[in-house]
Design a protein around this motif. Sequence first.
Motif, PDB file in Angstrom:
ATOM      1  N   LEU A 266     -47.258 -96.450  41.121  1.00  0.00           N
ATOM      2  CA  LEU A 266     -48.550 -97.115  41.299  1.00  0.00           C
ATOM      3  C   LEU A 266     -49.716 -96.198  40.948  1.00  0.00           C
ATOM      4  N   ASP A 267     -49.558 -94.917  41.252  1.00  0.00           N
ATOM      5  CA  ASP A 267     -50.617 -93.953  40.932  1.00  0.00           C
ATOM      6  C   ASP A 267     -51.946 -94.370  41.558  1.00  0.00           C
ATOM      7  N   LEU A 268     -51.884 -94.811  42.815  1.00  0.00           N
ATOM      8  CA  LEU A 268     -53.078 -95.332  43.485  1.00  0.00           C
ATOM      9  C   LEU A 268     -54.073 -94.234  43.832  1.00  0.00           C
ATOM     10  N   LEU A 269     -53.592 -93.078  44.268  1.00  0.00           N
ATOM     11  CA  LEU A 269     -54.494 -92.035  44.752  1.00  0.00           C
ATOM     12  C   LEU A 269     -55.557 -91.631  43.722  1.00  0.00           C
ATOM     13  N   PRO A 270     -55.191 -91.328  42.475  1.00  0.00           N
ATOM     14  CA  PRO A 270     -56.240 -91.011  41.488  1.00  0.00           C
ATOM     15  C   PRO A 270     -57.202 -92.164  41.248  1.00  0.00           C
ATOM     16  N   ARG A 271     -56.706 -93.402  41.357  1.00  0.00           N
ATOM     17  CA  ARG A 271     -57.573 -94.574  41.150  1.00  0.00           C
ATOM     18  C   ARG A 271     -58.617 -94.692  42.256  1.00  0.00           C
ATOM     19  N   LEU A 272     -58.246 -94.300  43.477  1.00  0.00           N
ATOM     20  CA  LEU A 272     -59.195 -94.327  44.584  1.00  0.00           C
ATOM     21  C   LEU A 272     -60.206 -93.187  44.489  1.00  0.00           C
ATOM     22  N   LEU A 273     -59.760 -92.055  43.992  1.00  0.00           N
ATOM     23  CA  LEU A 273     -60.628 -90.882  43.921  1.00  0.00           C
ATOM     24  C   LEU A 273     -61.620 -90.943  42.762  1.00  0.00           C
ATOM     25  N   LEU A 274     -61.212 -91.555  41.655  1.00  0.00           N
ATOM     26  CA  LEU A 274     -62.055 -91.537  40.459  1.00  0.00           C
ATOM     27  C   LEU A 274     -63.445 -92.130  40.698  1.00  0.00           C
ATOM     28  N   PRO A 275     -63.587 -93.279  41.389  1.00  0.00           N
ATOM     29  CA  PRO A 275     -64.947 -93.807  41.616  1.00  0.00           C
ATOM     30  C   PRO A 275     -65.783 -92.933  42.547  1.00  0.00           C
ATOM     31  N   LEU A 276     -65.149 -92.014  43.288  1.00  0.00           N
ATOM     32  CA  LEU A 276     -65.865 -91.137  44.206  1.00  0.00           C
ATOM     33  C   LEU A 276     -66.262 -89.820  43.552  1.00  0.00           C
ATOM     34  N   ALA A 277     -65.732 -89.581  42.369  1.00  0.00           N
ATOM     35  CA  ALA A 277     -65.990 -88.318  41.667  1.00  0.00           C
ATOM     36  C   ALA A 277     -67.228 -88.432  40.794  1.00  0.00           C
ATOM     37  N   GLY A 278     -67.973 -87.341  40.730  1.00  0.00           N
ATOM     38  CA  GLY A 278     -69.154 -87.296  39.881  1.00  0.00           C
ATOM     39  C   GLY A 278     -68.986 -86.284  38.758  1.00  0.00           C
ATOM     40  N   PRO A 279     -70.062 -85.935  38.088  1.00  0.00           N
ATOM     41  CA  PRO A 279     -69.991 -84.996  36.964  1.00  0.00           C
ATOM     42  C   PRO A 279     -69.988 -83.538  37.441  1.00  0.00           C
ATOM     43  N   ASP A 280     -69.126 -83.251  38.409  1.00  0.00           N
ATOM     44  CA  ASP A 280     -69.125 -81.928  39.020  1.00  0.00           C
ATOM     45  C   ASP A 280     -68.328 -80.937  38.173  1.00  0.00           C
ATOM     46  N   GLU A 281     -68.764 -79.710  38.202  1.00  0.00           N
ATOM     47  CA  GLU A 281     -68.072 -78.666  37.459  1.00  0.00           C
ATOM     48  C   GLU A 281     -67.190 -77.864  38.411  1.00  0.00           C
ATOM     49  N   PHE A 282     -65.928 -77.730  38.046  1.00  0.00           N
ATOM     50  CA  PHE A 282     -64.974 -76.951  38.822  1.00  0.00           C
ATOM     51  C   PHE A 282     -64.415 -75.840  37.947  1.00  0.00           C
ATOM     52  N   THR A 283     -63.845 -74.851  38.605  1.00  0.00           N
ATOM     53  CA  THR A 283     -63.190 -73.799  37.843  1.00  0.00           C
ATOM     54  C   THR A 283     -61.954 -74.365  37.167  1.00  0.00           C
ATOM     55  N   GLU A 284     -61.442 -73.630  36.203  1.00  0.00           N
ATOM     56  CA  GLU A 284     -60.242 -74.090  35.512  1.00  0.00           C
ATOM     57  C   GLU A 284     -59.080 -74.244  36.482  1.00  0.00           C
ATOM     58  N   GLU A 285     -58.972 -73.309  37.415  1.00  0.00           N
ATOM     59  CA  GLU A 285     -57.889 -73.380  38.397  1.00  0.00           C
ATOM     60  C   GLU A 285     -58.047 -74.604  39.287  1.00  0.00           C
ATOM     61  N   GLU A 286     -59.293 -74.895  39.714  1.00  0.00           N
ATOM     62  CA  GLU A 286     -59.528 -76.071  40.565  1.00  0.00           C
ATOM     63  C   GLU A 286     -59.227 -77.358  39.803  1.00  0.00           C
ATOM     64  N   ASN A 287     -59.640 -77.441  38.551  1.00  0.00           N
ATOM     65  CA  ASN A 287     -59.375 -78.627  37.743  1.00  0.00           C
ATOM     66  C   ASN A 287     -57.883 -78.870  37.587  1.00  0.00           C
ATOM     67  N   GLU A 288     -57.128 -77.802  37.390  1.00  0.00           N
ATOM     68  CA  GLU A 288     -55.688 -77.958  37.189  1.00  0.00           C
ATOM     69  C   GLU A 288     -54.994 -78.475  38.443  1.00  0.00           C
ATOM     70  N   GLY A 289     -55.626 -78.293  39.608  1.00  0.00           N
ATOM     71  CA  GLY A 289     -55.043 -78.807  40.841  1.00  0.00           C
ATOM     72  C   GLY A 289     -55.352 -80.269  41.093  1.00  0.00           C
ATOM     73  N   LEU A 290     -56.259 -80.850  40.299  1.00  0.00           N
ATOM     74  CA  LEU A 290     -56.612 -82.258  40.434  1.00  0.00           C
ATOM     75  C   LEU A 290     -55.670 -83.141  39.630  1.00  0.00           C
ATOM     76  N   PRO A 291     -55.539 -84.410  40.002  1.00  0.00           N
ATOM     77  CA  PRO A 291     -54.798 -85.347  39.152  1.00  0.00           C
ATOM     78  C   PRO A 291     -55.393 -85.363  37.743  1.00  0.00           C
ATOM     79  N   LEU A 292     -54.579 -85.653  36.760  1.00  0.00           N
ATOM     80  CA  LEU A 292     -54.991 -85.568  35.366  1.00  0.00           C
ATOM     81  C   LEU A 292     -56.246 -86.371  35.076  1.00  0.00           C
ATOM     82  N   ASP A 293     -56.361 -87.579  35.653  1.00  0.00           N
ATOM     83  CA  ASP A 293     -57.504 -88.447  35.376  1.00  0.00           C
ATOM     84  C   ASP A 293     -58.813 -87.910  35.933  1.00  0.00           C
ATOM     85  N   LEU A 294     -58.751 -86.921  36.812  1.00  0.00           N
ATOM     86  CA  LEU A 294     -59.972 -86.385  37.418  1.00  0.00           C
ATOM     87  C   LEU A 294     -60.334 -85.006  36.876  1.00  0.00           C
ATOM     88  N   GLN A 295     -59.600 -84.530  35.913  1.00  0.00           N
ATOM     89  CA  GLN A 295     -59.863 -83.203  35.363  1.00  0.00           C
ATOM     90  C   GLN A 295     -60.943 -83.253  34.279  1.00  0.00           C
TER      91      GLN A 295
END
Length: 393
Positions: A266-295
Motif C-alpha cells: 500500500l505504501d501509505l506512510l509516504p502518501r500521508l507524509l508527502l502533503p505535510l512536507a515542504g521545500p525543506d533542505e536536509f543533509t544528504e544523510e537525512e534525505n537518504e533516511g526518508l522514503p524515496l518520494d520525500l527525498q
Amino acid sequence: MASDDEQHVDHLQDVLYIIRTLERDSQDDEVDQRLKEEAVLGLLALSGSSEGHELITSHLDVLAVLSRARQGVGNVAKAAWDILVNLSAGTTKGGCDCENVLKLMDLNRIVKELKDRREFSDKASAVLSNLSRNERGCAHVLDALMSSTGLGDNTPSGNEVQQGKGANLKWVVDLLCLANSPHSPSLASPVSTRPPLPLLGALLGNLTQNPAAQQALLDGNGLLLLRLLPFLSYQSCSSLRLGIISAIRNLCLEHSRHSLLLSNELDLLPRLLLPLAGPDEFTEEENEGLPLDLQFLPPEKQREADPSGRRDLLEALTLLCATATGRRTVRDANTYLILRQLHSWEADEQAKQVCEALIQILIGDEPSPDMDNLLTVPIPPDIQSQLAANQEQ
C-alpha cells in the motif's frame, strides 16, 4: 396580523394544493408546467430557512410530493432536488425530522440516480453526503449503497476486488475515480462528459466513521484503498481531497489492519507524509533516511493548504503509532524530520498541538508491554471526565 408560522402554513398548503391539482389533472401542459415551477420554487425558498425546513419536514404529504416531483424533468425536478439537498443538510443535527426525511427520501432511488450518472447525480451525491453525517443517517445510507453493486458497462477494468464486503462499495470507488480523474484511460466512455462528483470524497469520509465501511474498503488486501491514495495530493478539487484524507484517517482507526496499512504494497506512510512536507533542505544523510518520494523535494513544494486536512493527516499518523510495530515503522521512515519542520511552520494551533503530541510519541520512551496497543488501553473514569471537560472548552 397572522404570525410568521401561520403565514408559512398557509403558504405550504397553497403550494401543496397546486402541486396535487397538477398531478391529478393536466389540461394545458405549458400552463401546468409554469404553475408547478412556481409552486416548487416556493417550497425551495421555504427550505432555505430553519423555520421553513422544520415546517416542510413535519408534513409527510409535502415530502411525498417532493419525492415524486424529483422524478420529473426540467426546472421542477431540479428545484425538487435542491429542496432535498437543503432538507438533508438539516438532518445533521440528528433532530426528530431525520426519520421523516429518511422515510420518504427513497434512498435506493437516490443511489440509482448517482450510480447511473443521471442528470441530477451531483444532487444525489450531495443528499447522500448530508444524510451520512450523523450516525443514524450514515447507517441508512451505507445499507443503501452496499445493497447496490456494479456500474454496468461503465465499470473500469482492472483492480478487481475479491468477493466480499469490498465488492459492495467498489462501485462507489469506481464512480469516484471515473468522475474525478480526467486523465484516466477509463474515461473513454461517454459518461466522462458529465460533471465531476467531488462530494463522493465527503461521502466516503462520512461513511468510514462506520466500522462496516472501514472493513469494506480494507477488504481484498486494500485494493480499493490503493485506488484512493492518489487523491491525498489531488489539487484540482479541495473538497474531494479533504474527503479522502478524512476517510483514510478513519480507516486508521481499524488497528487490527495496521499491518496492511503500513505494508509495502500500500505504501501509505509516504502518501500521508508527502502533503505535510515542504521545500525543506536536509543533509544528504537525512534525505537518504526518508522514503524515496520525500527525498530532495523541489523548492516549489507546498504543504496541504487546509488546516483540517493537515490535522487529519497528523491524526492518521498518530493512530498508526498505536502499536509498537507501528511506532517503529513510522520512526524508521525518518518521520521526525518532516514533523519537526512542519511544527516550526504550522500556524494553526490545533494542528500544531496534534503535531507536538505525535512528536512526543516518536521521541518518548516506549510504554510498558501491557500497553502495547494504545487504542485498547482502558481510560480511568476520572481521566475520561477530564478529557470530556477539556473538549467542551
